[in-house]
Design an enzyme around this catalytic site. Structure first.
Site, PDB file in Angstrom:
ATOM      1  N   TYR A  32      44.626  37.149  68.115  1.00  0.00           N
ATOM      2  CA  TYR A  32      44.549  38.125  69.230  1.00  0.00           C
ATOM      3  C   TYR A  32      43.584  37.885  70.295  1.00  0.00           C
ATOM      4  CZ  TYR A  32      40.628  40.537  66.915  1.00  0.00           C
ATOM      5  OH  TYR A  32      39.481  40.817  66.683  1.00  0.00           O
ATOM      6  N   ARG A  51      40.420  29.965  74.180  1.00  0.00           N
ATOM      7  CA  ARG A  51      40.063  30.349  72.703  1.00  0.00           C
ATOM      8  C   ARG A  51      41.343  30.551  72.024  1.00  0.00           C
ATOM      9  NH1 ARG A  51      35.901  34.900  71.121  1.00  0.00           N
ATOM     10  NH2 ARG A  51      37.731  36.240  72.025  1.00  0.00           N
ATOM     11  N   ARG A 100      61.032  37.718  53.667  1.00  0.00           N
ATOM     12  CA  ARG A 100      59.495  37.289  53.423  1.00  0.00           C
ATOM     13  C   ARG A 100      59.313  35.997  52.612  1.00  0.00           C
ATOM     14  NH1 ARG A 100      55.879  38.603  49.016  1.00  0.00           N
ATOM     15  NH2 ARG A 100      53.912  38.951  49.682  1.00  0.00           N
ATOM     16  N   LYS A 149      40.599  33.518  65.705  1.00  0.00           N
ATOM     17  CA  LYS A 149      40.627  34.870  65.965  1.00  0.00           C
ATOM     18  C   LYS A 149      41.821  35.754  65.320  1.00  0.00           C
ATOM     19  CE  LYS A 149      39.318  38.224  69.594  1.00  0.00           C
ATOM     20  NZ  LYS A 149      38.261  39.124  68.832  1.00  0.00           N
ATOM     21  N   GLU A 181      27.363  37.674  61.925  1.00  0.00           N
ATOM     22  CA  GLU A 181      27.633  38.334  63.016  1.00  0.00           C
ATOM     23  C   GLU A 181      27.864  39.707  62.695  1.00  0.00           C
ATOM     24  OE1 GLU A 181      31.390  36.593  64.606  1.00  0.00           O
ATOM     25  OE2 GLU A 181      32.325  36.472  62.593  1.00  0.00           O
ATOM     26  N   LEU A 205      32.891  33.914  65.098  1.00  0.00           N
ATOM     27  CA  LEU A 205      33.880  34.000  66.058  1.00  0.00           C
ATOM     28  C   LEU A 205      32.962  33.307  67.172  1.00  0.00           C
ATOM     29  CD1 LEU A 205      36.762  34.496  66.782  1.00  0.00           C
ATOM     30  CD2 LEU A 205      35.685  36.368  68.029  1.00  0.00           C
TER      31      LEU A 205
HETATM   32  N1  PDD Z   1      36.108  41.373  68.805  1.00  0.00           N
HETATM   33  N2  PDD Z   1      32.680  38.541  66.373  1.00  0.00           N
HETATM   34  C1  PDD Z   1      33.861  38.925  65.696  1.00  0.00           C
HETATM   35  C2  PDD Z   1      34.109  39.132  64.546  1.00  0.00           C
HETATM   36  C3  PDD Z   1      34.588  39.598  66.779  1.00  0.00           C
HETATM   37  O1  PDD Z   1      35.820  40.537  66.296  1.00  0.00           O
HETATM   38  C4  PDD Z   1      34.438  39.676  68.132  1.00  0.00           C
HETATM   39  C5  PDD Z   1      35.297  40.261  69.136  1.00  0.00           C
HETATM   40  C6  PDD Z   1      33.379  38.876  68.815  1.00  0.00           C
HETATM   41  C7  PDD Z   1      32.869  39.011  70.039  1.00  0.00           C
HETATM   42  O2  PDD Z   1      33.766  37.920  70.678  1.00  0.00           O
HETATM   43  P1  PDD Z   1      34.103  38.209  72.201  1.00  0.00           P
HETATM   44  O3  PDD Z   1      32.875  38.090  72.906  1.00  0.00           O
HETATM   45  O4  PDD Z   1      34.970  37.147  72.804  1.00  0.00           O
HETATM   46  O5  PDD Z   1      34.870  39.771  72.416  1.00  0.00           O
HETATM   47  C8  PDD Z   1      32.599  38.219  67.583  1.00  0.00           C
HETATM   48  C9  PDD Z   1      36.877  41.915  69.498  1.00  0.00           C
HETATM   49  C10 PDD Z   1      36.304  42.747  70.893  1.00  0.00           C
HETATM   50  C11 PDD Z   1      37.695  43.068  68.802  1.00  0.00           C
HETATM   51  O6  PDD Z   1      37.888  42.835  67.826  1.00  0.00           O
HETATM   52  O7  PDD Z   1      38.111  44.206  69.446  1.00  0.00           O
END
Ligand code: PDD
Length: 285
Positions: A32, A51, A100, A149, A181, A205
């Site tokens: 996503y 990405r 499945r 992601k 993170e 990420l």
């Molecule tokens: N989350 N680390 C993780 C684990 C994340 O899920 C996200 C983003 C980030 C930041 O990445 P970016 O700057 O590209 O949004 C870091 C999104 C916003 C979400 O899951 O809603």
């Protein structure tokens, strides 16, 4: 009612559906992106599209639409739903061949693609950013490819719930004593004017907001150091903050009950939020 996008069609949200055999549903076999919208325009669309391509490639999945089409779909959804400030959520899964099975279906199985908007007036002028976030630390027990992601978000959800139960706003994840993170954001500390954040690897990420904020910080002659830091070092830091597409730069004012920068948003985090919002509005498409 929102108009959403599913596999080539724009539909009212209550008419949109995917198969119960979809591998996103059964196996969390999908990726996503979340792209923010300010002034009715997309922030850093290119970064998210690049990405997304990488995530798909790492999982041997093919892109169901071109980057140009993806931009057109994003823009159409923002327009028809009248989004001035908000988010566009995009998900692509490996689709379904009608049953499945752990084994991936044949490579010509059509991927599922879904996009929808989230209307968030006040996203930029967020009162939470003026207050700052309270963080708890929890163990990072996620899998080893956090650079992809994927939609496997159960542990990040549990982490947010642990934070909520503890009266905090979010959680930072800690592995071998070092902060990886946040549950849905990248984590930073500031020590004596130096911005410190973990370097890129499979452990985190590769945030699109992270890339922009570090570039802008360096352009503003701020010192940046990409290295691991411990949760103890974070608690003793002058400031802390997080970055993400949905919250931009979010100051952190408390970690595990320890107050930072006098319990109010730090000077550098506040400045970076301003710079980031200004510059990304200018570059929005
Ligand atoms: N989350 N680390 C993780 C684990 C994340 O899920 C996200 C983003 C980030 C930041 O990445 P970016 O700057 O590209 O949004 C870091 C999104 C916003 C979400 O899951 O809603």
């Amino acid at each position: 009612m929102r108009t959403v996008y599913v596999n080539g069609n724009y539909l009212p949200e209550n008419e949109a559906s995917v198969s119960i055999f979809d591998r996103g549903f059964l196996m969390a076999d999908g990726v996503y992106e979340v792209t923010s919208v300010l002034d009715g325009k997309l922030i850093d669309f290119d970064g998210h599209a690049v990405r997304l391509e990488r995530s798909l490639h790492e999982l041997d999945m093919r892109a169901p639409v071109s980057k140009e089409d993806l931009l057109a779909i994003h823009r159409e959804l923002v327009k028809v739903n009248g989004i001035v400030e908000g988010l566009v959520y995009l998900q692509i899964t490996r689709g379904s061949d009608g049953d499945r099975d752990f084994i991936f279906p044949s490579p010509d199985t059509v991927p599922t693609i879904v996009l929808f908007t989230q209307n968030k007036p006040g996203l930029a002028d967020n009162p939470a950013a003026r207050k700052g976030a309270k963080i708890i630390s929890i163990e990072d027990i996620r899998w080893g490819r956090r650079d992809i992601k994927t939609v496997q978000l159960l542990y990040p959800s549990m982490g947010k719930m642990m934070a909520k139960k503890a009266g905090a706003d979010d959680a930072w994840l800690v592995e071998d004593g070092f902060v990886t993170e946040g549950t849905s954001n990248n984590a930073y500390i500031v020590k004596g004017n130096k911005i410190i954040t973990r370097g890129l690897s499979n452990d985190i990420l590769h945030g699109i907001t992270r890339a922009a904020v570090l570039r802008l910080a360096r352009e503003a002659q701020m010192e940046v150091e990409e290295r691991n830091f411990t949760i103890e070092e974070a608690k003793a830091a002058d400031e802390a903050f997080t970055t993400s597409a949905s919250a931009f730069v979010m100051p952190v004012v408390e970690i595990d009950g320890v107050s930072l920068s006098g319990g109010t948003p730090g000077r550098i985090a506040t400045r970076l939020r301003e710079i980031y919002l200004d510059e990304s509005r200018k570059a929005a498409v």
